[in-house]
Design an enzyme around this catalytic site. Structure first.
Site: not given
Length: 353
Positions: A78, A256, A137, A75, A314
């Site tokens: 990032h 999706h 986000h 975290e 992906h």
């Protein structure tokens, strides 16, 4: 700073934005989104708690949350990269406003976007992974990369266009049919919608709700639940690992998949139209390669139960598809400006003839 170095600063910032997107996906997929339960620090410290003494203090400050150092580092790394991205975008704005011939509104929009993105990052933690915030986000990260690419294309065009002779401009000018421009814009919107669906799928932990292809193994038509797409869900102590029931997750997953089919159809039609044109043919080829890779990664995610590196890939190929469509649309629309520049130079060339 010269225009040359300013251009490369934008390129560097663009590459960093892709790194932030990859790190964000890795953080989410390793369940490290709450690796630090507070923001912008970590367990009350500036960085990840080091040593047994700091970890003891961290555990006392957050007694209901175990200290997991590896997730905390995921975290915080990032956050460090995202913070660096924000600083570089601020520098781009400062330079842009000091240069009379540099775009101003696009850097300003980038700055507003990255500030809102920082707020979304904070809310991701403080609202304990609320799906609509997590999806927002992700979309904010993709938007930041797209705006940086658009700024790079604008700077590159301003560098090249004045240096091209009139004959070269006329020879390379391309007036795309309006139907192709509309198709390019529709494809961009469809891909953006599919990315939002992918973000909603990930935020609600619905990626492995169906494990068979090409259709889901359950009777999803009878149990399709539109409430799964309500942006504001009932309040929970934490949304980690998802709060929706099985049929709701299946509904999201199937949506999706259907979105992927629609997106593939639209992109194939766009690629066919681009291939028929001489100038933007390379964009059609690039879209075809990215689309094929994305489909392979999506299928692998289903049959192999979401391998970490495949799932991160992906995400990255998704943003690459979006960026290629941004570049394609810019190409289809910016040639109008090139043609205007050609027309503007024409009387000047005749007067000197």
């Amino acid at each position: 700073m010269s225009l040359f170095s300013f251009k490369h600063l934008i390129y560097l910032t663009f590459v960093l934005s892709l790194c932030v997107i990859a790190l964000g996906a890795y953080t989410r997929l390793t369940e490290a989104g709450l690796g630090c339960p507070d923001w912008p620090g970590c367990y009350g410290f500036i960085s990840v708690p080091q040593g047994s003494e700091q970890q003891l203090l961290a555990q006392q400050a957050f007694p209901d949350i175990p200290v997991e150092v590896s997730k905390a580092w995921n975290e915080m790394v990032h956050r460090y990269f995202a913070g660096s991205l924000g600083l570089l975008i601020l520098v781009i704005n400062i330079i842009a406003w000091r240069r009379p011939a540099t775009p101003k509104r696009l850097p300003a929009l980038l700055l507003v976007t990255v500030i809102f993105q920082a707020l979304l990052g904070m809310w991701t933690v403080t609202l304990v992974l609320m799906p609509v915030v997590v999806m927002g986000h992700l979309l904010g990260g993709f938007t930041t990369a797209s705006l940086l690419l658009l700024l790079a294309l604008r700077i590159r065009q301003r560098e090249i266009q004045p240096s091209l002779p009139k004959a070269s401009l006329s020879r390379h000018s391309f007036s795309p049919p309006q139907s192709l421009q509309i198709m390019g814009l529709v494809a961009l919107l469809v891909v953006a919608g599919q990315i939002a669906l992918g973000g909603w799928t990930a935020a609600n932990y619905a990626a492995v709700a169906c494990t068979q292809l090409p259709i889901c193994e359950v009777d999803w038509q009878q149990h399709f639940d539109v409430s799964a797409f309500e942006p504001i869900q009932p309040e929970h102590d934490s949304y980690q690992y998802g709060v929706l029931n099985y049929h709701q997750r299946v509904s999201i997953h199937v949506a999706h998949r259907i979105g992927a089919m629609v997106t593939t159809t639209v992109l194939v039609l766009l690629m066919w139209r681009l291939w028929r044109q001489s100038v933007p043919r390379r964009y059609g080829l690039g879209l075809g390669i990215a689309l094929a890779l994305q489909l392979c990664l999506g299928i692998t995610n289903v049959v192999a139960s979401l391998p970490l590196l495949v799932a991160v890939g992906h995400n990255l190929v998704g943003v690459i598809l979006l960026l290629m469509l941004v570049a394609t649309n810019y190409h289809l629309y910016c040639w109008r400006d090139v043609q205007r520049y050609t027309d503007k130079m024409a009387p000047e060339g005749r007067s000197h003839g």
